[in-house]
Design a protein around this motif. Structure first.
Motif, short mmCIF file in Angstrom:
data_model
loop_
_atom_site.label_atom_id
_atom_site.label_comp_id
_atom_site.label_asym_id
_atom_site.label_seq_id
_atom_site.Cartn_x
_atom_site.Cartn_y
_atom_site.Cartn_z
N VAL A 34 0.83 -1.21 0.00
CA VAL A 34 0.00 0.00 0.00
C VAL A 34 0.86 1.26 0.00
N VAL A 35 1.87 1.31 0.85
CA VAL A 35 2.71 2.50 0.97
C VAL A 35 3.44 2.78 -0.34
N ALA A 36 3.79 1.74 -1.08
CA ALA A 36 4.49 1.92 -2.35
C ALA A 36 3.63 2.62 -3.40
N GLN A 37 2.33 2.76 -3.17
CA GLN A 37 1.44 3.44 -4.11
C GLN A 37 1.37 4.95 -3.87
N PHE A 38 1.98 5.46 -2.80
CA PHE A 38 1.86 6.87 -2.43
C PHE A 38 3.25 7.49 -2.29
N ASP A 39 3.34 8.79 -2.65
CA ASP A 39 4.54 9.57 -2.33
C ASP A 39 4.57 9.87 -0.83
N ALA A 40 5.74 10.25 -0.36
CA ALA A 40 5.89 10.52 1.08
C ALA A 40 4.96 11.64 1.53
N SER A 41 4.85 12.70 0.74
CA SER A 41 3.97 13.81 1.12
C SER A 41 2.50 13.37 1.13
#
Length: 271
Positions: free
Chosen positions: A129-136
């Motif tokens: 899941v986290v790999a689908q979003f940028d850090a911001s």
């Protein structure tokens, strides 16, 4: 007499043996628990035993007690975002086993099923899941991230007979480099806002000065027209107004004395 004593001794031994057998044939399942029966001849039984006191066959059968109440667990995960930033996430999970699935859980996972399953599937889902979003985006869209993690992790846990009653992101931090970059960006934004405020203030002051100059110019123009139209009469009016103001100021002074009109003073005597 000795015969009676021997009979009583045999009876006592028999009662003790019977009591021991009965005691070993009973087991209790407390509130919030369920039991799975392991039979030495037939294996794990499909029937799940509920609360209460129950019988079993000594030596041949053994009860395995499971707690079916929700229990908390914190799972820390280190993963990467879409823009390759390190992310430290801690997930708090409330979990419990599915009661009908307890025989299967004991057969495949054992008593410590949560230690075997939850850390691995949590890391798997969080990294996906986290790999689908940028850090911001993980900061601004935290609710969306939490919802996606909850849905996918709940579905994954059900495959192992585990029910997740609650899932929440309790800790979310980034690497030092990204944190420093965010702080520098915030400082730059604040400086830009301050500079824009100074420019807007100077612009307003400039507009005010222009408006004031235009007002003074208009007033001077009107006065010039008035002087041209009124002539001597307006000049005399302004003299009277000035004399009135001077008289008022002198009347408030302690160093000024007034004499009746026509009265001569020493200063007016002939030399």
């Amino acid at each position: 007499m000795a015969r009676i004593f021997n009979n009583l001794a045999k009876l006592g031994v028999g009662l003790a043996v019977t009591g021991g057998v009965l005691q070993s044939a009973l087991y209790n399942v407390d509130g919030g628990q369920r039991a799975v029966i392991f039979d030495r001849f037939r294996g794990v039984q499909d029937e799940v035993v509920g609360e209460g006191t129950h019988f079993l066959i000594p030596w041949a059968q053994k009860p395995i007690i499971y707690d079916i109440r929700s229990k908390p667990r914190n799972v820390p995960v280190v993963t990467g975002s879409k823009d390759l930033q390190n992310v430290n996430i801690t997930l708090r999970i409330l979990f419990r086993p599915q009661v009908p699935a307890l025989p299967k859980i004991f057969t495949n996972l054992g008593i410590d099923y949560d230690e075997r399953v939850l850390p691995s599937i949590t890391q798997e889902v969080l990294k996906a899941v986290v790999a689908q979003f940028d850090a911001s985006d993980l900061i601004t869209q935290r609710e969306i991230v939490s919802t996606k993690v909850s849905e996918e992790l709940t579905e994954r846990a059900l495959q192992f007979g585990i029910v997740l009653d609650d899932i929440s992101l309790t800790h979310l931090t980034f690497g030092r480099e990204f944190t420093d970059a965010v702080e520098a960006k915030q400082v730059a934004q604040q400086e830009a806002e301050r500079a824009r405020y100074i420019v807007e203030k100077a612009e307003q002051q400039k507009k005010a000065a222009v408006i004031s100059a235009e007002g003074d110019s208009k007033a001077a123009e009107l006065l010039a027209k008035a002087f041209g139209a009124a002539g001597e009469g307006l000049v005399e009016l302004r003299k009277l107004e000035a004399a009135e103001d001077i008289a008022y100021q002198m009347s408030r002074s302690r160093n000024v004395a007034y004499l009746p009109q026509g009265q001569q003073t020493l200063l007016s005597l002939p030399q």
